[in-house]
Each structure stands twice: as structure tokens, then as C-alpha cells.
Design a protein around this motif. Structure first.
Motif, PDB file in Angstrom:
ATOM      1  N   MET A 145       0.844  -1.191   0.000  1.00 18.52           N
ATOM      2  CA  MET A 145       0.000   0.000   0.000  1.00 18.52           C
ATOM      3  C   MET A 145       0.885   1.250   0.000  1.00 18.52           C
ATOM      4  O   MET A 145       1.899   1.287   0.692  1.00 18.52           O
ATOM      5  CB  MET A 145      -0.886   0.004   1.251  1.00 18.52           C
ATOM      6  CG  MET A 145      -1.973   1.056   1.224  1.00 18.52           C
ATOM      7  SD  MET A 145      -3.027   0.984   2.697  1.00 18.52           S
ATOM      8  CE  MET A 145      -3.925  -0.551   2.434  1.00 18.52           C
ATOM      9  N   LYS A 146       0.484   2.258  -0.787  1.00 19.43           N
ATOM     10  CA  LYS A 146       1.291   3.477  -0.858  1.00 19.43           C
ATOM     11  C   LYS A 146       1.114   4.345   0.404  1.00 19.43           C
ATOM     12  O   LYS A 146       0.072   4.287   1.072  1.00 19.43           O
ATOM     13  CB  LYS A 146       0.883   4.288  -2.088  1.00 19.43           C
ATOM     14  CG  LYS A 146       1.450   3.731  -3.382  1.00 19.43           C
ATOM     15  CD  LYS A 146       1.389   4.761  -4.481  1.00 19.43           C
ATOM     16  CE  LYS A 146       2.304   4.365  -5.628  1.00 19.43           C
ATOM     17  NZ  LYS A 146       2.410   5.377  -6.670  1.00 19.43           N
ATOM     18  N   ILE A 147       2.134   5.154   0.649  1.00 24.95           N
ATOM     19  CA  ILE A 147       2.113   6.017   1.838  1.00 24.95           C
ATOM     20  C   ILE A 147       0.876   6.921   1.829  1.00 24.95           C
ATOM     21  O   ILE A 147       0.213   7.096   2.845  1.00 24.95           O
ATOM     22  CB  ILE A 147       3.379   6.895   1.891  1.00 24.95           C
ATOM     23  CG1 ILE A 147       4.634   6.033   2.015  1.00 24.95           C
ATOM     24  CG2 ILE A 147       3.312   7.870   3.060  1.00 24.95           C
ATOM     25  CD1 ILE A 147       5.932   6.818   1.881  1.00 24.95           C
ATOM     26  N   SER A 148       0.583   7.473   0.660  1.00 23.92           N
ATOM     27  CA  SER A 148      -0.544   8.422   0.568  1.00 23.92           C
ATOM     28  C   SER A 148      -1.868   7.761   0.950  1.00 23.92           C
ATOM     29  O   SER A 148      -2.713   8.380   1.604  1.00 23.92           O
ATOM     30  CB  SER A 148      -0.635   8.997  -0.844  1.00 23.92           C
ATOM     31  OG  SER A 148      -0.788   7.951  -1.787  1.00 23.92           O
ATOM     32  N   LYS A 183       6.035   6.356  -1.803  1.00 27.07           N
ATOM     33  CA  LYS A 183       6.549   4.983  -1.932  1.00 27.07           C
ATOM     34  C   LYS A 183       5.518   3.941  -1.481  1.00 27.07           C
ATOM     35  O   LYS A 183       4.598   4.258  -0.728  1.00 27.07           O
ATOM     36  CB  LYS A 183       7.814   4.817  -1.097  1.00 27.07           C
ATOM     37  CG  LYS A 183       9.008   5.585  -1.608  1.00 27.07           C
ATOM     38  CD  LYS A 183      10.212   5.306  -0.723  1.00 27.07           C
ATOM     39  CE  LYS A 183      11.440   6.028  -1.233  1.00 27.07           C
ATOM     40  NZ  LYS A 183      12.599   5.842  -0.348  1.00 27.07           N
ATOM     41  N   VAL A 184       5.764   2.719  -1.900  1.00 26.60           N
ATOM     42  CA  VAL A 184       4.961   1.592  -1.418  1.00 26.60           C
ATOM     43  C   VAL A 184       5.597   1.079  -0.122  1.00 26.60           C
ATOM     44  O   VAL A 184       6.786   0.784  -0.080  1.00 26.60           O
ATOM     45  CB  VAL A 184       4.917   0.455  -2.467  1.00 26.60           C
ATOM     46  CG1 VAL A 184       4.208  -0.778  -1.895  1.00 26.60           C
ATOM     47  CG2 VAL A 184       4.229   0.938  -3.744  1.00 26.60           C
ATOM     48  N   VAL A 220      10.247   0.357   5.088  1.00 28.21           N
ATOM     49  CA  VAL A 220       9.252   0.216   6.153  1.00 28.21           C
ATOM     50  C   VAL A 220       8.703   1.584   6.542  1.00 28.21           C
ATOM     51  O   VAL A 220       9.283   2.630   6.227  1.00 28.21           O
ATOM     52  CB  VAL A 220       9.814  -0.459   7.440  1.00 28.21           C
ATOM     53  CG1 VAL A 220      10.254  -1.875   7.178  1.00 28.21           C
ATOM     54  CG2 VAL A 220      10.905   0.389   8.081  1.00 28.21           C
ATOM     55  N   LEU A 221       7.573   1.540   7.223  1.00 27.84           N
ATOM     56  CA  LEU A 221       7.007   2.716   7.871  1.00 27.84           C
ATOM     57  C   LEU A 221       7.478   2.648   9.328  1.00 27.84           C
ATOM     58  O   LEU A 221       7.196   1.670  10.019  1.00 27.84           O
ATOM     59  CB  LEU A 221       5.481   2.653   7.795  1.00 27.84           C
ATOM     60  CG  LEU A 221       4.707   3.817   8.405  1.00 27.84           C
ATOM     61  CD1 LEU A 221       4.863   5.071   7.559  1.00 27.84           C
ATOM     62  CD2 LEU A 221       3.225   3.464   8.519  1.00 27.84           C
ATOM     63  N   LEU A 222       8.214   3.632   9.753  1.00 24.71           N
ATOM     64  CA  LEU A 222       8.753   3.638  11.117  1.00 24.71           C
ATOM     65  C   LEU A 222       7.852   4.469  12.013  1.00 24.71           C
ATOM     66  O   LEU A 222       7.579   5.637  11.719  1.00 24.71           O
ATOM     67  CB  LEU A 222      10.168   4.214  11.118  1.00 24.71           C
ATOM     68  CG  LEU A 222      10.845   4.393  12.474  1.00 24.71           C
ATOM     69  CD1 LEU A 222      11.099   3.051  13.155  1.00 24.71           C
ATOM     70  CD2 LEU A 222      12.159   5.162  12.320  1.00 24.71           C
ATOM     71  N   ILE A 230      19.346  -1.424   0.032  1.00 22.48           N
ATOM     72  CA  ILE A 230      18.637  -0.209  -0.394  1.00 22.48           C
ATOM     73  C   ILE A 230      17.689  -0.507  -1.550  1.00 22.48           C
ATOM     74  O   ILE A 230      18.046  -1.236  -2.477  1.00 22.48           O
ATOM     75  CB  ILE A 230      19.658   0.881  -0.789  1.00 22.48           C
ATOM     76  CG1 ILE A 230      20.274   1.474   0.478  1.00 22.48           C
ATOM     77  CG2 ILE A 230      19.004   1.986  -1.622  1.00 22.48           C
ATOM     78  CD1 ILE A 230      21.363   2.472   0.211  1.00 22.48           C
ATOM     79  N   LYS A 231      16.490   0.065  -1.475  1.00 22.02           N
ATOM     80  CA  LYS A 231      15.498  -0.168  -2.540  1.00 22.02           C
ATOM     81  C   LYS A 231      15.162   1.098  -3.314  1.00 22.02           C
ATOM     82  O   LYS A 231      14.488   1.030  -4.334  1.00 22.02           O
ATOM     83  CB  LYS A 231      14.231  -0.774  -1.926  1.00 22.02           C
ATOM     84  CG  LYS A 231      14.476  -2.170  -1.364  1.00 22.02           C
ATOM     85  CD  LYS A 231      13.197  -2.833  -0.911  1.00 22.02           C
ATOM     86  CE  LYS A 231      13.501  -4.263  -0.461  1.00 22.02           C
ATOM     87  NZ  LYS A 231      12.291  -4.948   0.061  1.00 22.02           N
ATOM     88  N   THR A 232      15.580   2.252  -2.797  1.00 23.51           N
ATOM     89  CA  THR A 232      15.277   3.507  -3.488  1.00 23.51           C
ATOM     90  C   THR A 232      16.221   3.683  -4.678  1.00 23.51           C
ATOM     91  O   THR A 232      17.445   3.716  -4.481  1.00 23.51           O
ATOM     92  CB  THR A 232      15.439   4.701  -2.525  1.00 23.51           C
ATOM     93  OG1 THR A 232      14.572   4.510  -1.406  1.00 23.51           O
ATOM     94  CG2 THR A 232      15.102   6.018  -3.220  1.00 23.51           C
ATOM     95  N   PRO A 233      15.674   3.794  -5.902  1.00 23.44           N
ATOM     96  CA  PRO A 233      16.539   3.958  -7.071  1.00 23.44           C
ATOM     97  C   PRO A 233      17.405   5.223  -6.958  1.00 23.44           C
ATOM     98  O   PRO A 233      16.926   6.278  -6.555  1.00 23.44           O
ATOM     99  CB  PRO A 233      15.539   4.098  -8.229  1.00 23.44           C
ATOM    100  CG  PRO A 233      14.279   3.494  -7.728  1.00 23.44           C
ATOM    101  CD  PRO A 233      14.253   3.745  -6.255  1.00 23.44           C
ATOM    102  N   GLY A 234      18.676   5.089  -7.302  1.00 21.45           N
ATOM    103  CA  GLY A 234      19.578   6.235  -7.288  1.00 21.45           C
ATOM    104  C   GLY A 234      20.161   6.575  -5.928  1.00 21.45           C
ATOM    105  O   GLY A 234      20.973   7.488  -5.813  1.00 21.45           O
TER     106      GLY A 234
END
Lengths: 109, 177
Positions: free
Chosen positions: A1-4, A21-22, A43-45, B142-146
Motif C-alpha cells: 500500500m502506498k504512503i498516501s 513509496k509503497v 518500512v514505515l517507522l 537499499i530499494k530507493t533507485p539512485g
């Protein structure tokens, strides 16, 4: 699920602007040493901690977003640092248990 | 049986994780800083003479120590000298770490691996093998591109008292409530 989508369904208030992000999991901690040894990327912290060291630890692990519970508000320097490294920040008046329960009801484990 | 260590494309995981205190001491005679990790229930506070140094307690914070182990070949990189990691925010023109961060650009976050003795009188810092393993470990997840994490040894800092950064330690815990 996306953050938004999570933010919309749980009533989170955005503190900064960041990539949508998802979320791949949730981690609850107030300790930087615990975050770098146990949290996972994307993760969501959920935390009470608003010290800069939290952002330094979260960035190292590639945490996607941080939720400050119980109305805790990070300082401008922390928001700037989060913006710099691309971590989304949110706030809620809920306590940790109440907010985590909302996530569970959304099916997020 | 794992792959041969020499040819293994390592996949690192944390092992031997310890939680305790990072204790920082200073020598007023030479301005040096030393630190050690303690797993005692309470951080030890001592003043003592060691050669030309007279070490006094400067402070402590909860922290963690770990080694890295390859899940493929079981090779272990011991990080005994690693006292902590500091996210660099240094912009001093004479600082090598600041210049590395500047040349790497926006997607890279530079972290300084802090060794036990910032004066580096012995010529020792975190080993090259340790730095290499830390870089691979943090970047493999890391999963964030760049996005990139770059870990460098503290011997590249301009001066441990001037070089700016955020040490990953559990400071400020008494402020959260």
C-alpha cells in the motif's frame, strides 16, 4: 500500500513532501541502535523520538516514511534533513498502539 | 558448504550484535579522543593515566556493535574497531569527507565509520576490509533507485572536533516523553 493511501485512511498529517513509496512493512522503535540493526528498507517507522539521530539511522536503512505519534513534532532542522534524504514525515495524535492497530485493520503487517 | 571466500560475491548480514554503551573519553593534554564499547549495565566512568595520556570521561550513550557475516561463504568481518557511524553533514573546505560528499552528489549519503582513537597516533583506523563490507552491507539492502550509502573511515575527517555529523547513538532518549 502506498504512503498516501495509508495517510488518507489513518488520518496522518504530512509534515513534508516526499516520494509516494509503497510501504513494505512496519517497524516500531524509539532507538537509533535498534533501527539500524532490525528495521528493513521501505518500512514505515513509528516512533516518539524526534532527535536528528533518528533520521541518520532511518536513512542508512532506507526507511520510506516516519510517523511521529502522540502529537510529537520534529524541529525544522530534522525536517530539512529528511527532505534532503527523501524520507517522508507524518504526524498523528494517536499513541503507538492506537496507530499500529489502525495499520493492522488496513491489513498491513 | 559456502562458496570459496576468494571468489564469493558476498551477501552480508549483521551478526554478533551487542547492545551497550559507547563511552567517549578525552585527554586534556593532547586533545585526543578515545572511545570504547561497554556492555556493563551502567556505563563506566573512570579517569586514568595511560602513557602520556590522562583520559577523562566525556560522556556516553546507548549504542550497538556488530560484525558482518556472509550468508554464502560464512566469512566474518570483525568490526572490533568500529565504535559507531556518523552521518556526515560537514562542509569544511579542507575536509576530505565533505569533499567526497560534494563530489558524489545528491543521491549519496556519506557515513563516517568511527574508530576507537580519533587521534590515529598508531596509524590505525577501521580496516579497508571492514569499510568495504559495510558499504556492501548497507547498499545491498537499499530499494530507493539512485540512492547510495558511502561509508568512509574517520581518518578522512578534517578534525574529529570540527568535522560535522550526526552520530548514530541513542542520545536524547530522556527528551522523548
Amino acid at each position: 500500500m502506498k504512503i498516501s493511501e495509508i495517510a488518507k485512511k489513518t488520518g496522518l498529517k504530512a509534515i513534508n513532501e516526499s516520494e509516494d513509496k509503497v510501504i513494505e512493512g512496519v517497524y516500531i522503535s524509539d532507538m537509533a541502535s535498534d533501527i539500524i540493526t532490525n528495521a528493513k528498507a521501505n518500512v514505515l517507522l513509528i516512533t516518539l523520538q524526534t532527535h536528528k539521530t533518528l533520521i541518520a539511522a532511518a536513512n542508512l536503512i532506507d526507511v520510506a516514511a516516519i510517523v511521529f505519534v502522540k502529537g510529537k513534532k520534529p524541529g525544522n532542522d530534522i525536517i530539512e534533513l529528511a527532505n534532503k534524504v527523501g524520507i517522508a514525515l507524518f504526524g498523528t495524535e494517536d499513541d503507538t498502539w492506537t496507530f499500529a492497530s489502525k495499520l493492522t485493520r488496513l491489513g498491513i503487517q | 558448504m559456502g562458496e570459496g571466500m576468494g571468489t564469493c560475491n558476498h551477501k552480508w548480514e549483521m551478526t554478533d550484535i551487542l547492545y551497550g554503551y559507547l563511552v567517549v573519553e578525552g585527554c586534556p593534554r593532547c586533545g585526543g579522543r578515545a572511545s570504547f564499547f561497554s556492555t556493563e549495565p551502567v556505563a563506566p566512568i573512570d579517569e586514568y593515566k595511560e602513557g602520556d595520556h590522562f583520559w577523562i570521561y566525556l560522556g556516553s550513550s546507548q549504542a550497538t556493535k556488530f560484525n558482518l557475516k556472509c550468508t554464502k561463504c560464512d566469512d566474518v568481518v570483525h568490526l572490533d574497531d568500529l565504535m559507531g557511524l556518523m552521518m556526515s553533514t560537514c562542509e569544511e573546505p579542507q575536509c576530505e569527507v565533505a569533499n567526497i560528499a560534494k563530489s558524489e552528489g545528491k543521491g549519496t549519503s556519506v557515513y563516517v565509520a568511527l574508530c576507537a582513537n580519533s587521534t590515529h597516533f598508531s596509524g590505525k583506523c577501521i580496516s579497508a576490509k571492514g569499510i568495504d563490507a559495510l558499504n556492501k552491507y548497507f547498499n545491498q539492502n537499499i530499494k530507493t533507485p539512485g540512492k547510495k550509502i558511502l561509508v568512509v573511515p574517520c581518518s578522512k575527517c578534517c578534525d574529529i572536533d570540527i568535522c560535522k555529523g550526526i552520530v548514530i547513538a541513542d542520545v536524547g532518549l530522556t527528551d522523548i516523553y
